[in-house]
Design an enzyme around this catalytic site. Structure first.
Site, PDB file in Angstrom:
ATOM      1  N   HIS A 265      18.951  -6.094  76.054  1.00 33.41           N
ATOM      2  CA  HIS A 265      18.696  -6.990  74.911  1.00 33.41           C
ATOM      3  C   HIS A 265      17.466  -7.842  75.233  1.00 33.41           C
ATOM      4  O   HIS A 265      16.442  -7.308  75.609  1.00 33.41           O
ATOM      5  CB  HIS A 265      19.975  -7.803  74.659  1.00 33.41           C
ATOM      6  N   HIS A 307      15.478   1.152  69.766  1.00 33.93           N
ATOM      7  CA  HIS A 307      16.143   0.029  69.086  1.00 33.93           C
ATOM      8  C   HIS A 307      17.354   0.570  68.335  1.00 33.93           C
ATOM      9  O   HIS A 307      17.318   1.662  67.800  1.00 33.93           O
ATOM     10  CB  HIS A 307      15.186  -0.636  68.087  1.00 33.93           C
ATOM     11  N   ASP A 364      10.090  -6.358  72.565  1.00 35.84           N
ATOM     12  CA  ASP A 364       9.942  -6.772  73.970  1.00 35.84           C
ATOM     13  C   ASP A 364       8.819  -6.059  74.712  1.00 35.84           C
ATOM     14  O   ASP A 364       8.542  -6.392  75.867  1.00 35.84           O
ATOM     15  CB  ASP A 364      11.269  -6.515  74.705  1.00 35.84           C
TER      16      ASP A 364
HETATM   17  C1  SDX Z   1      16.281  -6.331  71.533  1.00 37.21           C
HETATM   18  O1  SDX Z   1      19.629  -5.517  68.023  1.00 37.21           O
HETATM   19  C2  SDX Z   1      18.550  -6.259  67.934  1.00 37.21           C
HETATM   20  O2  SDX Z   1      18.111  -6.621  66.870  1.00 37.21           O
HETATM   21  C3  SDX Z   1      17.934  -6.648  69.270  1.00 37.21           C
HETATM   22  C4  SDX Z   1      16.563  -7.306  69.228  1.00 37.21           C
HETATM   23  C5  SDX Z   1      16.629  -8.686  68.596  1.00 37.21           C
HETATM   24  O3  SDX Z   1      15.598  -9.143  68.072  1.00 37.21           O
HETATM   25  O4  SDX Z   1      17.685  -9.364  68.738  1.00 37.21           O
HETATM   26  O5  SDX Z   1      15.671  -6.511  68.490  1.00 37.21           O
HETATM   27  C6  SDX Z   1      16.012  -7.506  70.635  1.00 37.21           C
HETATM   28  O6  SDX Z   1      17.271  -6.321  72.212  1.00 37.21           O
HETATM   29  C7  SDX Z   1      15.312  -5.179  71.525  1.00 37.21           C
HETATM   30  C8  SDX Z   1      15.762  -4.007  72.467  1.00 37.21           C
HETATM   31  C9  SDX Z   1      15.341  -4.354  73.895  1.00 37.21           C
HETATM   32  N1  SDX Z   1      15.911  -3.355  74.862  1.00 37.21           N
HETATM   33  C10 SDX Z   1      15.145  -2.462  75.497  1.00 37.21           C
HETATM   34  O7  SDX Z   1      13.953  -2.316  75.304  1.00 37.21           O
HETATM   35  C11 SDX Z   1      15.903  -1.634  76.540  1.00 37.21           C
HETATM   36  C12 SDX Z   1      15.527  -0.133  76.410  1.00 37.21           C
HETATM   37  N2  SDX Z   1      16.077   0.368  75.141  1.00 37.21           N
HETATM   38  C13 SDX Z   1      17.366   0.986  75.193  1.00 37.21           C
HETATM   39  O8  SDX Z   1      18.208   0.726  76.245  1.00 37.21           O
HETATM   40  C14 SDX Z   1      17.975   1.305  73.839  1.00 37.21           C
HETATM   41  O9  SDX Z   1      16.988   1.862  73.074  1.00 37.21           O
HETATM   42  C15 SDX Z   1      18.637   0.171  73.082  1.00 37.21           C
HETATM   43  C16 SDX Z   1      19.659  -0.529  73.914  1.00 37.21           C
HETATM   44  C17 SDX Z   1      17.631  -0.821  72.589  1.00 37.21           C
HETATM   45  C18 SDX Z   1      19.325   0.782  71.865  1.00 37.21           C
HETATM   46  O10 SDX Z   1      20.335   1.602  72.347  1.00 37.21           O
HETATM   47  P1  SDX Z   1      21.283   2.456  71.359  1.00 37.21           P
HETATM   48  O11 SDX Z   1      20.987   2.168  69.943  1.00 37.21           O
HETATM   49  O12 SDX Z   1      22.683   2.275  71.847  1.00 37.21           O
HETATM   50  O13 SDX Z   1      20.776   3.922  71.591  1.00 37.21           O
HETATM   51  P2  SDX Z   1      21.298   4.880  72.741  1.00 37.21           P
HETATM   52  O14 SDX Z   1      21.355   4.130  74.033  1.00 37.21           O
HETATM   53  O15 SDX Z   1      22.538   5.559  72.259  1.00 37.21           O
HETATM   54  O16 SDX Z   1      20.098   5.942  72.841  1.00 37.21           O
HETATM   55  C19 SDX Z   1      20.006   7.039  71.924  1.00 37.21           C
HETATM   56  C20 SDX Z   1      19.252   8.124  72.704  1.00 37.21           C
HETATM   57  C21 SDX Z   1      19.888   8.459  74.041  1.00 37.21           C
HETATM   58  O17 SDX Z   1      19.522   9.776  74.391  1.00 37.21           O
HETATM   59  P3  SDX Z   1      20.601  11.000  74.059  1.00 37.21           P
HETATM   60  O18 SDX Z   1      21.908  10.622  74.752  1.00 37.21           O
HETATM   61  O19 SDX Z   1      20.718  11.054  72.556  1.00 37.21           O
HETATM   62  O20 SDX Z   1      19.944  12.226  74.660  1.00 37.21           O
HETATM   63  O21 SDX Z   1      17.931   7.659  73.023  1.00 37.21           O
HETATM   64  C22 SDX Z   1      17.797   7.555  74.445  1.00 37.21           C
HETATM   65  C23 SDX Z   1      19.178   7.559  75.011  1.00 37.21           C
HETATM   66  O22 SDX Z   1      19.185   8.054  76.336  1.00 37.21           O
HETATM   67  N3  SDX Z   1      17.081   6.293  74.701  1.00 37.21           N
HETATM   68  C24 SDX Z   1      16.136   6.127  75.627  1.00 37.21           C
HETATM   69  C25 SDX Z   1      15.707   4.785  75.475  1.00 37.21           C
HETATM   70  N4  SDX Z   1      16.388   4.193  74.488  1.00 37.21           N
HETATM   71  C26 SDX Z   1      17.238   5.133  74.013  1.00 37.21           C
HETATM   72  N5  SDX Z   1      15.628   6.946  76.550  1.00 37.21           N
HETATM   73  C27 SDX Z   1      14.659   6.433  77.358  1.00 37.21           C
HETATM   74  N6  SDX Z   1      14.174   5.173  77.267  1.00 37.21           N
HETATM   75  C28 SDX Z   1      14.678   4.321  76.348  1.00 37.21           C
HETATM   76  N7  SDX Z   1      14.224   3.081  76.257  1.00 37.21           N
END
Ligand code: SDX
Length: 428
Positions: A265, A307, A364
């Site tokens: 997050h 996201h 971020d």
């Molecule tokens: C914020 O919700 C909000 O509004 C939050 C926010 C706010 O203003 O409050 O916008 C602020 O928290 C922004 C997000 C910051 N986090 C990151 O940058 C961390 C990296 N991102 C991820 O961990 C992920 O993308 C999330 C946590 C942001 C979202 O996760 P989801 O929606 O649960 O998606 P998921 O983990 O199920 O991923 C879906 C697929 C997966 O692959 P498959 O299993 O389908 O093969 O996408 C892949 C994931 O492995 N994936 C990534 C990835 N993010 C998702 N692979 C590599 N790098 C990434 N960053």
């Protein structure tokens, strides 16, 4: 489209009303699902398909990359408004008149002193304590100095608690940073604007006069506005559910700060910088880290990408990226980290793994590059996110309490042991 949803379970069929919002979003109202189906519930880990509330504060469309606070497009607010104006709009519903804004700022200034005993609390922390842990503790500690819980039905008390936290939070943010840097804890100047005062408290050196750098001031306004609210994200949902037990505003905010700390997050802005620095130390080999991000056996993720809601470019990331270019150029900072970030973005936007999963830079990805150029320590980046998000948390908490929403208490499906007898220890 009809205004009901039909559910068939075995031989039984049920009907549930549809709720439609002002932006034509549709929800199935399952408030009485368990009662009418004799115990059936839904389950939705991470609440990817479940709404927790109806809210009038922020609208975002993840598919189209749209974000509006109280109907005002984020692009216009970032360009034309200042952070206090946007805070007022989020909390009270509309952009303020000059008179309303002046009164809001005057009332905030009247609460800008923190009890001196808070210094003793902050001095008790080790210098290497993470600033988010310090800030969460100090915010909760404010309850000790302002024990009267908020009577939300009193407009005066609600307003007083809002201006109190809007006044004291920047002091806690500045003191948390100065503690980390080993600098004395100071106050601002009530003659300064809200952001200029924050800058004074954060950056003023005891042996120098303080000049407000307009580039940093404008960038801070923009960054804090872009972080100010984001509907029902993890930390905002935390603030709402903690507040739903009628815990106080400061206690609810403290919980939200802890939720924001997580690297998935708000903690991602610190994780992004650390990732970029690791890539730089590793010779700038972005292809290697792209491969790691795609490798299912490697826990590494490309921080700042992806996201839960945005399946298009995060509109905030676009603005922050442009701001990063401006600020570093205006400050004369040539940071190789920015070039690594740009290279990663370029590769990811043409890589099938990222394209198929609609993984774009989020809020971020570039923000930390700007904070670093301002001289803010990397461990303070998520504290800056919390400062920006403060008005959004306040607005959401206030909406939830004024709407008299019930205490948040999700159900579950039990998958543990069925009933079994107690066995004495000598027989186990
Ligand atoms: C914020 O919700 C909000 O509004 C939050 C926010 C706010 O203003 O409050 O916008 C602020 O928290 C922004 C997000 C910051 N986090 C990151 O940058 C961390 C990296 N991102 C991820 O961990 C992920 O993308 C999330 C946590 C942001 C979202 O996760 P989801 O929606 O649960 O998606 P998921 O983990 O199920 O991923 C879906 C697929 C997966 O692959 P498959 O299993 O389908 O093969 O996408 C892949 C994931 O492995 N994936 C990534 C990835 N993010 C998702 N692979 C590599 N790098 C990434 N960053």
């Amino acid at each position: 489209m009809s205004d009901i949803a039909k559910l068939q379970v075995g031989d039984n069929s049920y009907e549930f009303p549809l709720i439609k919002g002002t932006e034509n979003e549709v929800a199935i109202d399952i408030k009485n699902l368990r009662d009418v189906t004799n115990g059936i519930i839904t389950i939705d880990p991470g609440y990817k398909n479940s709404g927790s509330c109806e809210s009038a504060i922020t609208f975002l469309d993840g598919e189209k990359g749209v974000l509006r606070y109280r109907g005002y497009p984020i692009e216009e607010l970032a360009e034309k408004a200042d952070f206090l104006e946007v805070s007022y709009a989020l909390i009270f519903g509309n952009l303020p008149t000059q008179e309303e804004l002046d009164k809001f700022h005057t009332d905030i200034r009247s609460h800008a002193i923190v009890d001196d005993d808070v210094r003793k609390i902050i001095e008790a922390f080790p210098r290497n304590a993470h600033p988010m842990g310090v800030l969460s503790s100090l915010t909760s500690a404010l309850t000790a100095f302002n024990p009267s819980s908020v009577n939300v039905d009193s407009k005066e008390e609600m307003y007083a608690s809002i201006v109190r936290i809007m006044a004291k939070f920047p002091v806690l943010v500045a003191w948390t940073m100065r503690k980390k840097k080993g600098m004395h804890l100071n106050y601002g100047r009530n003659t300064l604007g809200y952001i200029e005062n924050l800058m004074y408290m954060m950056f003023k050196k005891p042996n120098e006069d303080f000049e407000v750098n307009p580039i940093i001031k404008n960038a801070l306004h923009k960054l804090l506005i872009l972080h100010a609210d984001h509907e029902q994200n993890c930390s905002t949902s935390t603030v709402r559910i903690v507040g739903s037990s009628h815990a106080g505003l400061f206690a609810s905010l403290s919980a939200g700060i802890s939720a924001l700390w997580g690297p998935l997050h708000g903690g991602a802005n610190q994780a992004v910088l650390e990732m970029l620095e690791a890539i730089q130390a590793d010779g700038g080999d972005t292809a290697k880290y792209m491969a790691k991000a795609k490798d299912k056996n490697d826990p590494f993720r490309l921080m700042g990408f992806g996201h839960r809601v945005y399946k298009n470019f995060d509109p905030r990331a676009k603005i922050i990226k442009a701001t990063a270019d401006e600020v570093l150029n205006d400050l004369g900072v040539d940071d190789p980290i920015l070039n690594i970030a740009r290279a990663l973005e370029k590769e990811a936007l043409s890589d099938p793994y990222f394209v198929e999963r609609k993984l774009y830079p989020n809020v971020d990805f570039y923000s930390g590059i700007i904070y670093r150029a301002m001289g803010i320590p990397v461990e303070m980046f998520t504290v800056m996110f919390a400062l920006g998000r403060l008005p959004g948390w306040i607005a959401q908490w206030k909406e939830m309490r004024l709407n008299k929403e019930p205490i948040g208490r999700p159900r579950q499906i039990y998958i543990g042991e069925t009933q079994r007898p107690f066995v004495e220890i000598e027989k186990r």
